[in-house]
Design a protein around this motif. Structure first.
Motif, PDB file in Angstrom:
ATOM      1  N   ALA A  82      -5.236   3.360  19.179  1.00 12.56           N
ATOM      2  CA  ALA A  82      -4.541   3.143  17.909  1.00 12.56           C
ATOM      3  C   ALA A  82      -5.504   2.700  16.819  1.00 12.56           C
ATOM      4  O   ALA A  82      -5.403   3.133  15.661  1.00 12.56           O
ATOM      5  N   LEU A  83      -6.453   1.851  17.171  1.00 13.12           N
ATOM      6  CA  LEU A  83      -7.435   1.347  16.209  1.00 13.12           C
ATOM      7  C   LEU A  83      -8.298   2.484  15.653  1.00 13.12           C
ATOM      8  O   LEU A  83      -8.542   2.557  14.434  1.00 13.12           O
ATOM      9  N   THR A  84      -8.732   3.384  16.521  1.00 14.63           N
ATOM     10  CA  THR A  84      -9.541   4.522  16.087  1.00 14.63           C
ATOM     11  C   THR A  84      -8.779   5.400  15.101  1.00 14.63           C
ATOM     12  O   THR A  84      -9.308   5.801  14.049  1.00 14.63           O
ATOM     13  N   LEU A  85      -7.527   5.696  15.414  1.00 15.67           N
ATOM     14  CA  LEU A  85      -6.703   6.527  14.534  1.00 15.67           C
ATOM     15  C   LEU A  85      -6.472   5.847  13.188  1.00 15.67           C
ATOM     16  O   LEU A  85      -6.531   6.490  12.131  1.00 15.67           O
ATOM     17  N   ALA A  86      -6.206   4.547  13.209  1.00 12.14           N
ATOM     18  CA  ALA A  86      -5.960   3.814  11.959  1.00 12.14           C
ATOM     19  C   ALA A  86      -7.203   3.806  11.072  1.00 12.14           C
ATOM     20  O   ALA A  86      -7.118   3.989   9.844  1.00 12.14           O
ATOM     21  N   ARG A  87      -8.371   3.602  11.673  1.00 10.89           N
ATOM     22  CA  ARG A  87      -9.613   3.588  10.895  1.00 10.89           C
ATOM     23  C   ARG A  87      -9.933   4.974  10.337  1.00 10.89           C
ATOM     24  O   ARG A  87     -10.355   5.104   9.183  1.00 10.89           O
ATOM     25  N   GLN A  88      -9.721   6.000  11.142  1.00  6.15           N
ATOM     26  CA  GLN A  88     -10.004   7.365  10.678  1.00  6.15           C
ATOM     27  C   GLN A  88      -9.109   7.765   9.515  1.00  6.15           C
ATOM     28  O   GLN A  88      -9.524   8.510   8.629  1.00  6.15           O
ATOM     29  N   ALA A  89      -7.875   7.240   9.514  1.00  2.00           N
ATOM     30  CA  ALA A  89      -6.920   7.578   8.455  1.00  2.00           C
ATOM     31  C   ALA A  89      -7.068   6.677   7.231  1.00  2.00           C
ATOM     32  O   ALA A  89      -6.413   6.908   6.210  1.00  2.00           O
ATOM     33  N   HIS A  90      -7.881   5.629   7.323  1.00  6.36           N
ATOM     34  CA  HIS A  90      -8.102   4.691   6.210  1.00  6.36           C
ATOM     35  C   HIS A  90      -6.763   4.145   5.689  1.00  6.36           C
ATOM     36  O   HIS A  90      -6.497   4.150   4.485  1.00  6.36           O
ATOM     37  N   VAL A  91      -5.944   3.678   6.616  1.00  6.70           N
ATOM     38  CA  VAL A  91      -4.618   3.193   6.235  1.00  6.70           C
ATOM     39  C   VAL A  91      -4.713   1.888   5.455  1.00  6.70           C
ATOM     40  O   VAL A  91      -5.686   1.137   5.569  1.00  6.70           O
ATOM     41  N   HIS A  92      -3.665   1.621   4.680  1.00  7.06           N
ATOM     42  CA  HIS A  92      -3.584   0.375   3.910  1.00  7.06           C
ATOM     43  C   HIS A  92      -2.882  -0.729   4.698  1.00  7.06           C
ATOM     44  O   HIS A  92      -2.925  -1.896   4.299  1.00  7.06           O
ATOM     45  N   GLY A 150       0.816  -1.205   0.000  1.00  2.00           N
ATOM     46  CA  GLY A 150       0.000   0.000   0.000  1.00  2.00           C
ATOM     47  C   GLY A 150       0.849   1.253   0.000  1.00  2.00           C
ATOM     48  O   GLY A 150       2.077   1.197  -0.082  1.00  2.00           O
ATOM     49  N   SER A 151       0.186   2.396   0.098  1.00  2.46           N
ATOM     50  CA  SER A 151       0.900   3.674   0.074  1.00  2.46           C
ATOM     51  C   SER A 151       0.590   4.535   1.294  1.00  2.46           C
ATOM     52  O   SER A 151       1.135   5.629   1.429  1.00  2.46           O
ATOM     53  N   LYS A 152      -0.284   4.054   2.179  1.00  2.00           N
ATOM     54  CA  LYS A 152      -0.645   4.826   3.371  1.00  2.00           C
ATOM     55  C   LYS A 152      -0.585   3.906   4.595  1.00  2.00           C
ATOM     56  O   LYS A 152      -1.312   2.901   4.657  1.00  2.00           O
ATOM     57  N   PHE A 153       0.274   4.247   5.548  1.00  2.00           N
ATOM     58  CA  PHE A 153       0.508   3.368   6.690  1.00  2.00           C
ATOM     59  C   PHE A 153       0.437   4.117   8.013  1.00  2.00           C
ATOM     60  O   PHE A 153       0.686   5.327   8.083  1.00  2.00           O
ATOM     61  N   MET A 154       0.115   3.369   9.024  1.00  2.00           N
ATOM     62  CA  MET A 154       0.281   3.831  10.401  1.00  2.00           C
ATOM     63  C   MET A 154       1.547   3.174  10.934  1.00  2.00           C
ATOM     64  O   MET A 154       1.702   1.951  10.871  1.00  2.00           O
ATOM     65  N   LEU A 155       2.469   3.975  11.453  1.00  2.00           N
ATOM     66  CA  LEU A 155       3.723   3.468  12.008  1.00  2.00           C
ATOM     67  C   LEU A 155       3.601   3.455  13.527  1.00  2.00           C
ATOM     68  O   LEU A 155       3.582   4.506  14.163  1.00  2.00           O
ATOM     69  N   ILE A 156       3.490   2.268  14.101  1.00  2.00           N
ATOM     70  CA  ILE A 156       3.442   2.123  15.563  1.00  2.00           C
ATOM     71  C   ILE A 156       4.864   1.836  16.033  1.00  2.00           C
ATOM     72  O   ILE A 156       5.461   0.829  15.640  1.00  2.00           O
ATOM     73  N   ILE A 157       5.409   2.740  16.837  1.00  2.88           N
ATOM     74  CA  ILE A 157       6.833   2.661  17.161  1.00  2.88           C
ATOM     75  C   ILE A 157       7.063   2.902  18.650  1.00  2.88           C
ATOM     76  O   ILE A 157       6.393   3.747  19.269  1.00  2.88           O
ATOM     77  N   ASP A 158       7.980   2.159  19.225  1.00  5.18           N
ATOM     78  CA  ASP A 158       8.366   2.338  20.619  1.00  5.18           C
ATOM     79  C   ASP A 158       8.992   3.721  20.787  1.00  5.18           C
ATOM     80  O   ASP A 158       9.938   4.056  20.070  1.00  5.18           O
ATOM     81  N   PRO A 159       8.476   4.563  21.704  1.00  5.35           N
ATOM     82  CA  PRO A 159       9.012   5.915  21.848  1.00  5.35           C
ATOM     83  C   PRO A 159      10.491   5.960  22.213  1.00  5.35           C
ATOM     84  O   PRO A 159      11.182   6.934  21.907  1.00  5.35           O
ATOM     85  N   MET A 160      10.990   4.891  22.843  1.00  3.81           N
ATOM     86  CA  MET A 160      12.410   4.850  23.209  1.00  3.81           C
ATOM     87  C   MET A 160      13.312   4.885  21.976  1.00  3.81           C
ATOM     88  O   MET A 160      14.457   5.325  22.044  1.00  3.81           O
ATOM     89  N   LEU A 161      12.802   4.429  20.835  1.00  3.12           N
ATOM     90  CA  LEU A 161      13.618   4.365  19.627  1.00  3.12           C
ATOM     91  C   LEU A 161      13.930   5.753  19.082  1.00  3.12           C
ATOM     92  O   LEU A 161      14.918   5.936  18.365  1.00  3.12           O
TER      93      LEU A 161
END
Length: 382
Positions: free
Chosen positions: A79-89, A30-41
């Motif tokens: 996270a689920l709400t944000l991903a659905r609102q953004a219509h991620v691939h 796809g071309s649209k993603f949600m990046l879930i990342i550990d803040p420590m990184l």
């Protein structure tokens, strides 16, 4: 031994600097993603190494890093709400087990009509999941390839399992350089946990000839990483060997099953936020001693592959040597040797044993056990 059915899923890429190609790989899904990342990184500069190749390949993405409380249902819902609102691939998960478990849960129920707690309480997803790309930053993850996703129920702080409809991860990138951010003690405890995970898979009732083959090679590589190679012809860096061994242990766990130490480490972590790797490391020798009563030949083979026992050692000598090997690693690196050293009470451990007794994983343990049996093991290690 259980029947073996071979399926290739997911795609696995393992090697140094593989994260530099994440933009290329992501384009396939796809071309649209949600990046879930550990803040420590972000603090150690790894986040930029992920973001840059995504930008270079014109991947549209946004980051979610509010995961300080682990993979609990409140964080997953957010996270689920944000991903659905953004219509991620798709979702890209970068971090340890808690980060990846959040991403797995989001992907699993992204297209479902029912709410998250419906699946926490036992329902199975009925539609295909959202594509998931995983970039683990530790050497092992008991559930990264599993048909279950462990999450923490925010209502009770209990560990619960979501049943995945299909294999969630479409792609897993293992980059050994990411594990260099771990402290020496973290590396040692995770190495012991990985060895425990491999051993649990080997003695499981669900073990197959293929999971056995994966375990045996994984244990060999872990031994080289933890103790050095017996031959000068093997010059692979320790972090690469640990990543290879961890990948194999995680694969074998999904093909076979988790065991007692891994399961209790999950429930203790869920309730009290105590390191899974430390709990598994402490419990591992007691798991060995218990398994020796009915899987002695398998424990002997692990000990000899690891070179903890010589080839000429008897079965009993090999079992003793493997227990001593683990305890020496713990002592040499000043890791906690008893559960009480983790500032946890016996009453708290009783609750964790009860939580574990309610999990579906109880049905796949190497021998029939109840929550009372689990508590007896915890008391030995206390």
């Amino acid at each position: 031994m259980a029947d073996f059915i071979f399926k290739i899923s997911p795609n696995i890429v393992l090697g140094s600097y593989t994260i530099t190609r994440i933009g290329q790989y992501a384009q396939e899904y796809g071309s649209k993603f949600m990046l879930i990342i550990d803040p420590m990184l972000k603090e150690v500069g790894i986040a930029d190494k992920i973001l840059q190749p995504l930008d270079e390949h014109k991947i549209d993405f946004f980051t979610f890093d509010e995961i300080s409380n682990g993979a609990n249902t409140s964080t997953i819902e957010q996270a689920l709400t944000l991903a659905r609102q953004a219509h991620v691939h798709g979702i890209i998960a970068v971090g340890g087990a808690k980060t990846i478990n959040i991403a797995k849960a989001v992907c699993s129920i992204f297209y479902e009509a029912h709410d998250l707690y419906t699946f926490i309480d036992g329902a199975s997803p009925s539609v295909a999941p959202l594509p998931l790309i995983c970039i683990p930053t530790t050497m092992r993850d008991p559930f990264i390839f599993s048909s279950f996703t462990p999450v923490i129920d925010s209502r009770s702080n209990k560990n619960k399992l979501i049943k995945n409809k299909d294999a969630l991860a479409k792609l897993v990138l293992f980059d050994p350089n990411l594990s260099l951010t771990l402290t020496e003690n973290q590396t040692v405890s995770m190495s012991i946990e990985t060895l425990c995970l491999a051993t649990e898979s080997y003695i499981s009732q669900k073990a197959s000839f293929f999971s056995d083959m994966i375990v045996e090679k994984g244990v060999e590589l872990l031994g080289y990483a933890m103790d050095g190679s017996p031959s000068l012809t093997i010059t692979t860096p320790a972090e690469v060997l640990l990543t290879q061994g961890g990948c194999m242990a995680s694969l074998a766990s999904a093909m076979s099953a988790n065991g007692v130490a891994s399961m209790l480490a999950q429930t203790i972590n869920a309730r009290y936020r105590i390191s899974r790797s430390l709990v598994s490391s402490i419990l591992f020798p007691y798991v060995i001693e218990d398994a020796a009563k009915f899987k002695a030949d398998r424990i002997e083979k692990i000990a000899k592959i690891l070179r903890a026992a010589p080839e000429t050692a008897s079965t009993e000598e090999s079992i003793t040597a493997l227990c001593e090997y683990v305890r020496q690693k713990i002592a040499k690196n000043n890791l906690p040797a008893r559960l009480k050293d983790l500032s946890i009470s016996i009453d708290q451990l009783a609750l964790a044993a009860e939580d574990a007794g309610e999990l579906d994983l109880m049905n796949t343990l190497p021998r029939s056990m109840t929550s009372d049996d689990l508590f007896d093991l915890l008391k030995l290690a206390f």
